[in-house]
Structure formats: structure tokens, C-alpha cells
Motif scaffolding. Structure first.
Motif, PDB file in Angstrom:
ATOM      1  N   UNK A 181       0.824  -1.211   0.000  1.00 53.94           N
ATOM      2  CA  UNK A 181       0.000   0.000   0.000  1.00 53.94           C
ATOM      3  C   UNK A 181       0.856   1.257   0.000  1.00 53.94           C
ATOM      4  N   UNK A 182       1.942   1.244   0.754  1.00 55.22           N
ATOM      5  CA  UNK A 182       2.821   2.419   0.821  1.00 55.22           C
ATOM      6  C   UNK A 182       3.420   2.737  -0.543  1.00 55.22           C
ATOM      7  N   UNK A 183       3.807   1.701  -1.289  1.00 58.03           N
ATOM      8  CA  UNK A 183       4.364   1.903  -2.627  1.00 58.03           C
ATOM      9  C   UNK A 183       3.350   2.617  -3.520  1.00 58.03           C
ATOM     10  N   UNK A 184       2.115   2.137  -3.527  1.00 64.24           N
ATOM     11  CA  UNK A 184       1.081   2.719  -4.387  1.00 64.24           C
ATOM     12  C   UNK A 184       0.754   4.143  -3.939  1.00 64.24           C
ATOM     13  N   UNK A 185       0.728   4.354  -2.640  1.00 65.21           N
ATOM     14  CA  UNK A 185       0.465   5.698  -2.106  1.00 65.21           C
ATOM     15  C   UNK A 185       1.550   6.675  -2.561  1.00 65.21           C
ATOM     16  N   UNK A 186       2.807   6.267  -2.432  1.00 57.66           N
ATOM     17  CA  UNK A 186       3.916   7.121  -2.854  1.00 57.66           C
ATOM     18  C   UNK A 186       3.894   7.339  -4.362  1.00 57.66           C
ATOM     19  N   UNK A 187       3.541   6.300  -5.104  1.00 55.05           N
ATOM     20  CA  UNK A 187       3.469   6.419  -6.561  1.00 55.05           C
ATOM     21  C   UNK A 187       2.464   7.498  -6.959  1.00 55.05           C
ATOM     22  N   UNK A 188       1.302   7.474  -6.344  1.00 56.51           N
ATOM     23  CA  UNK A 188       0.267   8.468  -6.659  1.00 56.51           C
ATOM     24  C   UNK A 188       0.735   9.881  -6.311  1.00 56.51           C
ATOM     25  N   UNK A 189       1.378  10.028  -5.161  1.00 57.69           N
ATOM     26  CA  UNK A 189       1.820  11.354  -4.738  1.00 57.69           C
ATOM     27  C   UNK A 189       2.922  11.884  -5.652  1.00 57.69           C
ATOM     28  N   UNK A 190       3.880  11.039  -5.994  1.00 57.21           N
ATOM     29  CA  UNK A 190       4.971  11.459  -6.873  1.00 57.21           C
ATOM     30  C   UNK A 190       4.447  11.835  -8.258  1.00 57.21           C
ATOM     31  N   UNK A 191       3.474  11.072  -8.742  1.00 55.06           N
ATOM     32  CA  UNK A 191       2.886  11.371 -10.049  1.00 55.06           C
ATOM     33  C   UNK A 191       2.193  12.733 -10.039  1.00 55.06           C
ATOM     34  N   UNK A 192       1.391  12.981  -9.019  1.00 59.42           N
ATOM     35  CA  UNK A 192       0.636  14.223  -8.955  1.00 59.42           C
ATOM     36  C   UNK A 192       1.497  15.451  -8.738  1.00 59.42           C
ATOM     37  N   UNK A 193       2.495  15.329  -7.874  1.00 59.93           N
ATOM     38  CA  UNK A 193       3.380  16.464  -7.626  1.00 59.93           C
ATOM     39  C   UNK A 193       4.337  16.698  -8.800  1.00 59.93           C
TER      40      UNK A 193
END
Length: 325
Positions: A232-244
Motif C-alpha cells: 500500500x505504501x508503494x502505491x500511495x507514494x506512486x500516486x503522490x509522486x505522479x501528482x506532484x
């Protein structure tokens, strides 16, 4: 733990009630309030496995003796010890405070539906129980989720059976961009945000569109896929990095996803009970590098505000860039 949202306040004036997990919740609360301690033998085993975290406190408190440090010195002298919440090291306390409990919220259902829910849960029919209480409501935000080929993306991440979890993480990312949700917010807050959202605009919309663009690029790219190991942490970080936009996953996606995978795997050492976890995972790393990893590990725990999240995602991008694939 199951919590019921009441249509009307009860006799104590509460609008929610814990219907399953009261004993666990009471025990946790009493421990944080100093209501009880852990026996000597078990305390020593716990401290021995987490000695690195106590040494970290000693190194970072400039000679100041906290309650935890005094406790640790007593332990090192071989004296009898009894672990309490107050004598946990700072890292242990952070792990304790940010531990994610599995919560199920039940709203707008009568006693008969709840009774049926429990019957299925007790029979271990979790999937059927989940169908009885639907989690994600219809929302104006659904238009953004529908622009992502989630099926292809989750297949490549080996997350096909976690569609609902992905939906929540996607909506949570929008809520963070919208400065309405903290990172690490509970499911009930995410659901409430989705349900009540009147739409997004400005920077939140820009970041959401960038999130969609990058996830779509990843879903269509044929150069990468994961067979396992994604959490879950990987996917959460992926979404944040993509958006920022701190990492452009449309270019060399396989390499960048592997870099994120390596960083994410190393973060697990900060939650390990093994005393040698950090030293084994970070061989050859400087203290500054390890501290940067620790900052990322801490941001993934508990509830974090938007400015801190953005700063840490920028740091995460730097750490990824340092990983040689």
C-alpha cells in the motif's frame, strides 16, 4: 474493529459506538495512559530487539536524559525493568502512535442489516460482508478515477485483487492535493471527503490531471510489470509522486519504478523488530542518507499535513535518483 455511526446520539451524547473491538481499544488506551506495564522478561526482549532505536534517542538528545533513555540505561545495567508507554523510544512510540488498525464503519443501516453483517463476518465470509456495506459512495470525483485504466495498471502492479484499496488511495491523493485530507488519513475521512466533494479546481485540479496522465502512461507502457512485493505504501507514494510531478514516470518507467521499489523496501527496516535491521539494510550509507530514509518512513505513518507531504515527496524523488539500477 467495527464502528457504527448512529443516526441519533445515544444516552452519553455520542454519535458513534464501537460494536466490535472494545476490549482492544480499552487496552490500548490504558497502556498510553500508564494504566499498566509489561513484565520484566518480555520488556527486556522488546528492548533488546529495539536497542538501535534507544541508541538513536541517546545520540539525538544532546545529553538530555528522557524517561526512555533512563529506562534504557537501567536495562543495560541488567536491572529489572518494566516497559510502559512513557519508556518507549521515540521511534517505537512513533510506530505505536501511527499503527493502522483495520476499521470498518457502518452507517445508515438498521439492526437487521448489522446483524446480517456480523453473521457473515463470523463465518469468515469477508467478501460477502463487504458487499453488504458498500464503502466508496458515488461522487463528482469519480470522473477522474474513470480516466485511469485501473484494470491494466493494477494487473501490472499485481494488485488486481485490491481495486477498492487503489480507489481509496487515488481519492486520498486528490484530497491531499485539494488540501482537504492529510496523508495517512483514515478510511472514514476519505469516504466523507469523496461523498461531500463539490469538485476540485486550481492547483488541485492540475495535480490530479498530472496524476491521471502519469498513471495512464504507466498502464500503457509494456516495458515493466511486478510479479509481487507491491504494498500500500508503494502505491500511495506512486500516486503522490505522479501528482506532484517530482518524478516523470512517462520516461524510463521501468527504471524509476524499480528505484521506488528499492527505496520502499528499505523503509521497512525502520519498522522491523530486529535490532540489526537498519545496519543490515543500510550498509555503506552515511548517517545523513539514513536520516533521509527515516524521514520518508515517518511521513508514511500517522496523519501528515500537506506542506510536509510535498517536502517529503521531493526528498523521496532525490532518494530514488540515488538508487543505481
Amino acid at each position: 474493529m467495527i464502528i457504527r455511526n448512529l443516526a441519533d446520539r445515544n444516552k452519553k451524547g455520542a454519535d458513534t459506538e464501537v460494536v466490535d473491538g472494545q476490549q482492544r481499544l480499552t487496552t490500548i488506551y490504558e497502556f498510553t495512559q500508564g494504566g499498566f506495564s509489561i513484565n520484566d522478561e518480555l520488556s527486556k526482549r522488546i528492548v533488546r530487539d529495539n536497542s538501535d532505536s534507544y541508541e538513536f534517542d541517546i545520540a539525538n538528545n544532546a545529553g538530555k536524559e528522557t524517561e526512555a533513555i533512563k529506562f534504557y540505561k537501567k536495562f543495560k545495567k541488567g536491572q529489572k525493568v518494566s516497559l510502559t508507554y512513557g519508556t518507549l523510544s521515540s521511534l517505537m512510540k512513533a510506530d505505536f502512535d501511527s499503527y493502522n488498525m483495520a476499521l470498518t464503519y457502518i452507517s445508515h443501516h438498521d439492526d437487521n442489516v448489522i446483524a446480517e453483517y456480523f453473521r457473515f463476518v463470523q463465518n469468515q465470509e469477508r467478501l460477502r460482508a463487504g458487499e453488504i456495506i458498500n464503502s466508496i459512495p458515488d461522487s463528482l470525483l469519480e470522473q477522474y478515477l474513470m480516466q485511469v485504466d485501473s484494470k491494466s495498471l493494477l494487473f501490472k502492479l499485481s494488485w488486481e485483487d485490491k481495486r477498492k484499496e487503489f480507489d481509496k488511495l487515488f481519492y486520498a491523493a486528490i484530497g491531499i492535493f485539494d488540501e482537504k485530507l492529510p496523508l495517512g488519513g483514515v478510511d472514514s475521512d476519505i469516504i466523507e471527503y469523496v461523498k461531500n466533494s463539490a469538485g476540485i479546481a486550481g492547483r488541485a485540479l492540475e495535480r490530479t490531471n498530472l496524476l491521471i496522465t502519469q498513471l495512464q502512461a504507466l498502464s500503457k507502457d509494456e516495458t515493466w510489470n511486478f510479479s509481487s512485493g507491491i504494498n500500500k505504501r508503494f502505491v500511495k507514494f506512486l500516486c503522490m509522486l505522479c501528482g506532484y510531478g517530482y518524478v516523470d514516470f512517462s520516461k524510463n518507467p521501468k527504471e524509476k519504478l524499480q528505484q521506488l521499489f528499492v527505496v520502499n523496501k528499505k523503509l521497512s527496516a525502520f519498522s522491523s523488530a530486529k535490532a540489526t535491521a537498519l545496519s543490515n539494510e543500510f550498509v555503506g550509507y552515511t548517517e545523513e542518507q539514513i536520516e533521509n530514509y527515516r524521514l520518508i518512513a515517518l511521513i508514511s505513518k500517522g496523519s501528515q499535513k500537506w506542506d510536509m507531504v510535498e517536502e517529503r515527496m521531493r526528498l523521496l524523488a532525490v532518494l530514488m535518483n540515488e538508487v543505481k539500477i
